[in-house]
Design a protein around this motif. Structure first.
Motif, PDB file in Angstrom:
ATOM      1  N   THR A  13       0.810  -1.220   0.000  1.00 47.33           N
ATOM      2  CA  THR A  13       0.000   0.000   0.000  1.00 47.33           C
ATOM      3  C   THR A  13       0.844   1.270   0.000  1.00 47.33           C
ATOM      4  O   THR A  13       0.313   2.363   0.093  1.00 47.33           O
ATOM      5  CB  THR A  13      -0.979   0.015   1.194  1.00 47.33           C
ATOM      6  OG1 THR A  13      -0.235  -0.111   2.398  1.00 47.33           O
ATOM      7  CG2 THR A  13      -2.007  -1.097   1.075  1.00 47.33           C
ATOM      8  N   VAL A  36      -4.092  -3.405  -4.134  1.00 42.72           N
ATOM      9  CA  VAL A  36      -3.368  -2.426  -3.331  1.00 42.72           C
ATOM     10  C   VAL A  36      -2.669  -1.363  -4.175  1.00 42.72           C
ATOM     11  O   VAL A  36      -2.062  -0.444  -3.636  1.00 42.72           O
ATOM     12  CB  VAL A  36      -2.349  -3.089  -2.367  1.00 42.72           C
ATOM     13  CG1 VAL A  36      -3.078  -3.935  -1.351  1.00 42.72           C
ATOM     14  CG2 VAL A  36      -1.304  -3.876  -3.087  1.00 42.72           C
ATOM     15  N   LYS A  41      -8.132  -2.040  -1.679  1.00 41.70           N
ATOM     16  CA  LYS A  41      -8.308  -3.135  -0.744  1.00 41.70           C
ATOM     17  C   LYS A  41      -8.985  -2.485   0.460  1.00 41.70           C
ATOM     18  O   LYS A  41      -8.703  -1.350   0.791  1.00 41.70           O
ATOM     19  CB  LYS A  41      -6.924  -3.678  -0.385  1.00 41.70           C
ATOM     20  CG  LYS A  41      -6.908  -4.859   0.516  1.00 41.70           C
ATOM     21  CD  LYS A  41      -5.454  -5.309   0.703  1.00 41.70           C
ATOM     22  CE  LYS A  41      -5.400  -6.521   1.596  1.00 41.70           C
ATOM     23  NZ  LYS A  41      -4.045  -7.005   1.754  1.00 41.70           N
ATOM     24  N   ASP A  43      -9.713  -2.156   4.438  1.00 36.82           N
ATOM     25  CA  ASP A  43      -9.213  -2.503   5.765  1.00 36.82           C
ATOM     26  C   ASP A  43     -10.347  -3.147   6.560  1.00 36.82           C
ATOM     27  O   ASP A  43     -11.423  -2.562   6.711  1.00 36.82           O
ATOM     28  CB  ASP A  43      -8.711  -1.241   6.465  1.00 36.82           C
ATOM     29  CG  ASP A  43      -8.088  -1.523   7.820  1.00 36.82           C
ATOM     30  OD1 ASP A  43      -8.781  -2.099   8.679  1.00 36.82           O
ATOM     31  OD2 ASP A  43      -6.920  -1.165   8.006  1.00 36.82           O
ATOM     32  N   LYS A  45     -10.697  -3.628   9.690  1.00 30.47           N
ATOM     33  CA  LYS A  45     -11.037  -2.952  10.948  1.00 30.47           C
ATOM     34  C   LYS A  45     -11.793  -1.650  10.724  1.00 30.47           C
ATOM     35  O   LYS A  45     -12.754  -1.349  11.410  1.00 30.47           O
ATOM     36  CB  LYS A  45      -9.770  -2.681  11.761  1.00 30.47           C
ATOM     37  CG  LYS A  45      -9.094  -3.924  12.288  1.00 30.47           C
ATOM     38  CD  LYS A  45      -7.853  -3.577  13.077  1.00 30.47           C
ATOM     39  CE  LYS A  45      -7.145  -4.852  13.534  1.00 30.47           C
ATOM     40  NZ  LYS A  45      -5.899  -4.550  14.220  1.00 30.47           N
ATOM     41  N   THR A  46     -11.323  -0.843   9.775  1.00 33.65           N
ATOM     42  CA  THR A  46     -11.894   0.497   9.602  1.00 33.65           C
ATOM     43  C   THR A  46     -12.867   0.604   8.433  1.00 33.65           C
ATOM     44  O   THR A  46     -13.640   1.548   8.365  1.00 33.65           O
ATOM     45  CB  THR A  46     -10.780   1.531   9.375  1.00 33.65           C
ATOM     46  OG1 THR A  46     -10.136   1.245   8.131  1.00 33.65           O
ATOM     47  CG2 THR A  46      -9.778   1.532  10.506  1.00 33.65           C
ATOM     48  N   LYS A  48     -11.949   1.383   5.564  1.00 32.82           N
ATOM     49  CA  LYS A  48     -11.383   2.367   4.637  1.00 32.82           C
ATOM     50  C   LYS A  48     -10.663   1.679   3.481  1.00 32.82           C
ATOM     51  O   LYS A  48     -10.094   0.613   3.640  1.00 32.82           O
ATOM     52  CB  LYS A  48     -10.378   3.269   5.366  1.00 32.82           C
ATOM     53  CG  LYS A  48     -11.005   4.336   6.229  1.00 32.82           C
ATOM     54  CD  LYS A  48      -9.954   5.247   6.822  1.00 32.82           C
ATOM     55  CE  LYS A  48      -9.305   6.053   5.719  1.00 32.82           C
ATOM     56  NZ  LYS A  48      -8.336   7.034   6.198  1.00 32.82           N
ATOM     57  N   LYS A  49     -10.682   2.368   2.353  1.00 34.19           N
ATOM     58  CA  LYS A  49      -9.975   1.896   1.171  1.00 34.19           C
ATOM     59  C   LYS A  49      -8.469   2.063   1.397  1.00 34.19           C
ATOM     60  O   LYS A  49      -8.016   3.123   1.822  1.00 34.19           O
ATOM     61  CB  LYS A  49     -10.434   2.713  -0.034  1.00 34.19           C
ATOM     62  CG  LYS A  49      -9.903   2.268  -1.354  1.00 34.19           C
ATOM     63  CD  LYS A  49     -10.528   3.109  -2.457  1.00 34.19           C
ATOM     64  CE  LYS A  49      -9.785   2.914  -3.746  1.00 34.19           C
ATOM     65  NZ  LYS A  49     -10.274   3.773  -4.815  1.00 34.19           N
ATOM     66  N   LEU A  50      -7.697   1.004   1.154  1.00 32.99           N
ATOM     67  CA  LEU A  50      -6.249   1.046   1.299  1.00 32.99           C
ATOM     68  C   LEU A  50      -5.605   0.713  -0.043  1.00 32.99           C
ATOM     69  O   LEU A  50      -5.738  -0.398  -0.533  1.00 32.99           O
ATOM     70  CB  LEU A  50      -5.776   0.006   2.324  1.00 32.99           C
ATOM     71  CG  LEU A  50      -6.218   0.177   3.754  1.00 32.99           C
ATOM     72  CD1 LEU A  50      -5.785  -1.023   4.584  1.00 32.99           C
ATOM     73  CD2 LEU A  50      -5.609   1.441   4.335  1.00 32.99           C
ATOM     74  N   ASP A  51      -4.960   1.668  -0.631  1.00 34.24           N
ATOM     75  CA  ASP A  51      -4.176   1.423  -1.830  1.00 34.24           C
ATOM     76  C   ASP A  51      -3.167   2.549  -1.985  1.00 34.24           C
ATOM     77  O   ASP A  51      -3.244   3.555  -1.290  1.00 34.24           O
ATOM     78  CB  ASP A  51      -5.055   1.267  -3.082  1.00 34.24           C
ATOM     79  CG  ASP A  51      -5.884   2.494  -3.391  1.00 34.24           C
ATOM     80  OD1 ASP A  51      -5.309   3.583  -3.544  1.00 34.24           O
ATOM     81  OD2 ASP A  51      -7.120   2.371  -3.476  1.00 34.24           O
ATOM     82  N   ASN A  55      -3.542   6.439  -0.624  1.00 28.92           N
ATOM     83  CA  ASN A  55      -2.607   6.873   0.416  1.00 28.92           C
ATOM     84  C   ASN A  55      -1.831   8.113  -0.012  1.00 28.92           C
ATOM     85  O   ASN A  55      -1.623   9.025   0.786  1.00 28.92           O
ATOM     86  CB  ASN A  55      -1.655   5.738   0.789  1.00 28.92           C
ATOM     87  CG  ASN A  55      -2.343   4.687   1.633  1.00 28.92           C
ATOM     88  OD1 ASN A  55      -3.392   4.942   2.222  1.00 28.92           O
ATOM     89  ND2 ASN A  55      -1.771   3.501   1.687  1.00 28.92           N
TER      90      ASN A  55
END
Length: 122
Positions: A13, A36, A41, A43, A45-46, A48-51, A55
């Motif tokens: 990420t 990613v 992708k 998360d 837990k949150t 939220k979008k992670l890439d 970021n």
């Protein structure tokens, strides 16, 4: 340092690329998982979008020079570096007196060629 090219062969990420961008480096990355790179992708837990692209936007940086989806082990860039290392070792063993340094100009030229070839991929 500032303006240096940074290639992260397993960028995920983008944490290494983000740190390099913070220092003013030009960033490039390889990643085999397309989720990613740009497609997001999530998360667990949150939610939220992670890439990488998200970021970079979140931190206010320009996106990397290039991101390549693929297996870094099959990269033409590695072939250039491997050729240089093999040549250096061969010359060292033959007693030619060649410097132990890689031909960075050749590698830099190959990176620039790849940048042009991969513009717009991500």
């Amino acid at each position: 340092g500032k303006g240096a090219p940074i290639l992260d062969p397993f960028c995920g990420t983008g944490s290494v690329l983000l740190a390099a961008a913070e220092l003013g480096c030009f960033t490039c990355g390889f990643e085999i998982d397309p989720r990613v790179l740009e497609f997001g992708k999530v998360d667990a837990k949150t939610g939220k979008k992670l890439d990488v692209i998200t970021n970079f936007k979140d931190y206010g940086f320009n996106k990397p020079l290039f991101l390549i989806r693929g297996d870094v082990h099959k990269s033409p860039l590695l072939k250039v570096v491997d050729d240089e290392v093999e040549s250096r070792c061969r010359d060292s063993n033959s007693g030619s007196g060649r410097s132990d340094k890689l031909d960075l100009d050749k590698i830099e030229l190959r990176i620039k060629q790849m940048e042009v070839a991969f513009q717009g991929i991500v």
